[in-house]
Scaffold this active site. Structure first.
Site, PDB file in Angstrom:
ATOM      1  N   THR A   1       0.992  -1.111   0.577  1.00  0.00           N
ATOM      2  CA  THR A   1       1.561  -0.087  -0.387  1.00  0.00           C
ATOM      3  C   THR A   1       0.595   0.779  -1.250  1.00  0.00           C
ATOM      4  O   THR A   1       0.754   1.937  -1.274  1.00  0.00           O
ATOM      5  CB  THR A   1       2.866  -0.257  -0.787  1.00  0.00           C
ATOM      6  OG1 THR A   1       2.644  -1.206  -1.770  1.00  0.00           O
ATOM      7  CG2 THR A   1       3.918  -0.743   0.010  1.00  0.00           C
ATOM      8  N   ASP A   2      -0.755   0.185  -1.549  1.00  0.00           N
ATOM      9  CA  ASP A   2      -1.359   0.750  -2.454  1.00  0.00           C
ATOM     10  C   ASP A   2      -2.716   0.471  -1.815  1.00  0.00           C
ATOM     11  O   ASP A   2      -3.855   0.413  -2.661  1.00  0.00           O
ATOM     12  CB  ASP A   2      -1.468   0.033  -3.980  1.00  0.00           C
ATOM     13  CG  ASP A   2      -2.088   0.983  -5.022  1.00  0.00           C
ATOM     14  OD1 ASP A   2      -2.280   2.219  -4.869  1.00  0.00           O
ATOM     15  OD2 ASP A   2      -2.608   0.328  -6.018  1.00  0.00           O
TER      16      ASP A   2
END
Length: 241
Positions: A170-171
């Site tokens: 997600t990052d």
């Protein structure tokens, strides 16, 4: 692998034993007194790099979990507890172990801890992971040099392997990809899997790639890194092979 409790603290270690110093392992002051801090990196908090090869087989990175954004100004490091396996540090530990066992170049998880508050409603979290030696994040390297085509292709293949396991980082950004100089070759690593996990379907994969591209484009302006459309084309060509 050994999981155990000491008072209001819960631990998991990638070893079949209990350590008497379990609590101290997650305190930077302990390592500083032992003169085992060999470096640090600033992010949302400070990650400490530790000389632990004689204890754990590898040197380690110690990270405390902090909240970001506006909410982080009000509550910097406490999270609501629901289940041990879904806490930030335990979830990242188990995901890293799964990826490590699948052969992906990610840091080996060494240990994780949560400490509940007095009421047991909230907790704080820490994790110890393998320190990737002789490595820099891509943005640091790209400020001073271009990368060969094969390196961009290696990054593309790595992300494809992650996506084939249905894991969404997600990052996913240029800071969370490390390049390690190993003898006469370069090896790419992925780091920082906090809040990452399994995601069904394929709709999110192109979005995840685009997120990475935006991070490169952002750092072109902010850090003057060397990144071109051809670099991205090489990465995506390898991803789609």
């Amino acid at each position: 692998m050994h999981q155990f409790q000491q008072d209001n603290q819960y631990f998991i270690f990638n070893f079949d034993r209990t350590f008497e110093q379990a609590t101290e392992f997650f305190q930077a002051e302990f390592w500083q007194k032992q003169e085992r801090v060999i470096g640090s990196a600033k992010g949302r908090g400070t990650t400490y790099f530790l000389q632990t090869e004689d204890w754990f087989g590898v040197n380690c990175a110690l990270r405390h979990y902090y909240r970001g954004g506006l909410w982080g100004k009000l509550n910097k490091d406490r999270y609501r507890f629901s289940a041990l396996e879904t806490t930030r540090s335990f979830a990242e530990f188990h995901l890293l172990q799964r990826l490590y066992e699948a052969g992906l170049p990610v840091p080996k998880p060494i240990a994780a801890r949560i400490q509940k508050g007095k009421l047991g409603i909230c907790y704080q979290a820490d994790i110890l992971t393998e320190k990737i030696e002789n490595a820099q994040d891509l943005t640091a390297l790209l400020q001073t040099q271009t990368l060969p085509k094969e390196t961009w292709r290696q990054i593309g293949r790595l992300i494809r392997k992650l996506h084939d396991l249905q894991i969404c980082h997600t990052d996913l950004n240029a800071h969370n990809i490390l390049l390690q100089q190993a003898e006469q070759e370069q090896k790419c690593w992925l780091i920082d899997f906090d809040k990452c996990g399994k995601k069904s379907g394929d709709f999110w994969k192109a979005q995840n790639l685009n997120r990475l591209k935006r991070s490169f484009e952002k750092e072109v302006g902010r850090m003057n890194i060397q990144f071109t459309e051809q670099n991205w084309a090489d990465l995506t060509a390898a991803y789609h092979q």
